[in-house]
Design a protein around this motif. Structure first.
Motif, PDB file in Angstrom:
ATOM      1  N   ALA A   1       0.805  -1.216   0.000  1.00 17.69           N
ATOM      2  CA  ALA A   1       0.000   0.000   0.000  1.00 17.69           C
ATOM      3  C   ALA A   1       0.843   1.274   0.000  1.00 17.69           C
ATOM      4  N   SER A   2       2.102   1.162   0.413  1.00 19.42           N
ATOM      5  CA  SER A   2       2.920   2.358   0.614  1.00 19.42           C
ATOM      6  C   SER A   2       3.939   2.639  -0.481  1.00 19.42           C
ATOM      7  N   PHE A   3       4.391   1.615  -1.172  1.00 19.02           N
ATOM      8  CA  PHE A   3       5.497   1.809  -2.115  1.00 19.02           C
ATOM      9  C   PHE A   3       5.153   1.240  -3.486  1.00 19.02           C
TER      10      PHE A   3
ATOM     11  N   ALA B   1       6.564   3.331   7.199  1.00 18.37           N
ATOM     12  CA  ALA B   1       5.379   3.336   6.341  1.00 18.37           C
ATOM     13  C   ALA B   1       4.123   3.125   7.162  1.00 18.37           C
ATOM     14  N   THR B   2       3.023   3.718   6.694  1.00 21.51           N
ATOM     15  CA  THR B   2       1.725   3.515   7.333  1.00 21.51           C
ATOM     16  C   THR B   2       0.694   3.187   6.264  1.00 21.51           C
ATOM     17  N   LEU B   3      -0.348   2.500   6.690  1.00 24.60           N
ATOM     18  CA  LEU B   3      -1.463   2.246   5.782  1.00 24.60           C
ATOM     19  C   LEU B   3      -2.107   3.581   5.406  1.00 24.60           C
TER      20      LEU B   3
ATOM     21  N   GLY C   1       1.073   0.549  10.802  1.00 23.61           N
ATOM     22  CA  GLY C   1       2.310   1.025  10.207  1.00 23.61           C
ATOM     23  C   GLY C   1       3.492   0.223  10.695  1.00 23.61           C
ATOM     24  N   SER C   2       4.627   0.468  10.061  1.00 28.30           N
ATOM     25  CA  SER C   2       5.837  -0.271  10.418  1.00 28.30           C
ATOM     26  C   SER C   2       7.066   0.608  10.251  1.00 28.30           C
ATOM     27  N   ALA C   3       8.107   0.207  10.946  1.00 26.96           N
ATOM     28  CA  ALA C   3       9.414   0.853  10.815  1.00 26.96           C
ATOM     29  C   ALA C   3      10.476  -0.233  10.862  1.00 26.96           C
TER      30      ALA C   3
ATOM     31  N   GLN D   1      -2.709  10.680  11.227  1.00 24.44           N
ATOM     32  CA  GLN D   1      -3.196  10.412  12.585  1.00 24.44           C
ATOM     33  C   GLN D   1      -2.066  10.300  13.609  1.00 24.44           C
ATOM     34  N   GLY D   2      -0.848  10.606  13.207  1.00 23.35           N
ATOM     35  CA  GLY D   2       0.276  10.567  14.135  1.00 23.35           C
ATOM     36  C   GLY D   2       0.980   9.232  14.249  1.00 23.35           C
ATOM     37  N   VAL D   3       0.546   8.247  13.481  1.00 24.84           N
ATOM     38  CA  VAL D   3       1.142   6.909  13.577  1.00 24.84           C
ATOM     39  C   VAL D   3       2.617   6.941  13.169  1.00 24.84           C
ATOM     40  N   ALA D   4       2.947   7.630  12.088  1.00 23.97           N
ATOM     41  CA  ALA D   4       4.344   7.694  11.629  1.00 23.97           C
ATOM     42  C   ALA D   4       5.227   8.355  12.683  1.00 23.97           C
TER      43      ALA D   4
END
Length: 182
Positions: free
Chosen positions: A54-56, A108-110, A89-91, A116-119
């Motif tokens: 979804a991110s890249f 990256a986040t969905l 999301g993930s890192a 929403q501050g997830v990143a």
């Protein structure tokens, strides 16, 4: 559910986060849900791949790469979740033995979780993981055509330290950023 014992706070780059054993960071979110960031496990592989898709559009990590990073003692794969535990999301953080420099390889986040501050929570958790591993600085590369990510990093105190021409597979340049973790 609130913890029954007082939280322990860890200071990372002048920001506070609550650490709840084992290895989970709980951060207040602007919305009603609390964002939880934890180390990923093999059971998160499908979610990690969905975030990647979804991110890249290029330079995607493969499932096998994630499996290797999950098993490595020089990598930290983190996931953020809220509410019912859906991974948002993930890192991916790389560490080098004997080095004071950690590298944020991916963040990256969905799409539904963006804004929403997830990143920002994932970035804080990656910094915290770097500090725990003995890193004093965190370095990253970001696409030069990604103003949202650039703004996030600058907002968190990262300074631009370099330019990487044609860094990505599609020929896009990257900016290199770095921040002190102390």
């Amino acid at each position: 559910m609130a913890p029954t014992v007082p939280p322990v706070f860890a200071r990372t780059s002048h920001r506070m986060m609550r650490h709840e054993p084992p290895g989970e960071l709980v951060l207040p979110n602007a919305g009603s849900d609390v964002v939880r960031v934890r180390r990923a496990s093999e059971s998160d592989l499908d979610a990690l791949m969905a975030i990647e898709q979804a991110s890249f559009t290029s330079d995607r990590m493969r499932r096998r790469q994630y499996q290797r990073h999950l098993q490595s003692d020089t990598a930290r794969v983190l996931v953020a979740s809220a509410g019912q535990g859906q991974v948002l999301g993930s890192a991916v953080l790389f560490l080098r033995r004997g080095s004071e420099l950690a590298r944020l390889y991916s963040l990256a986040t969905l799409p539904a979780a963006r804004g929403q501050g997830v990143a920002g929570h994932l970035l804080q958790a990656a910094e915290h993981a770097g500090v725990l591993a003995g890193a004093r600085r965190l370095r990253l590369e970001v696409r030069s055509d990604n103003p949202v990510a650039i703004h996030l990093y600058q907002q968190h105190g990262y300074r631009r330290i370099g330019h990487c021409p044609a860094y990505y597979a599609d020929g896009c340049d990257a900016w290199r950023y770095e921040s002190s973790l102390f």
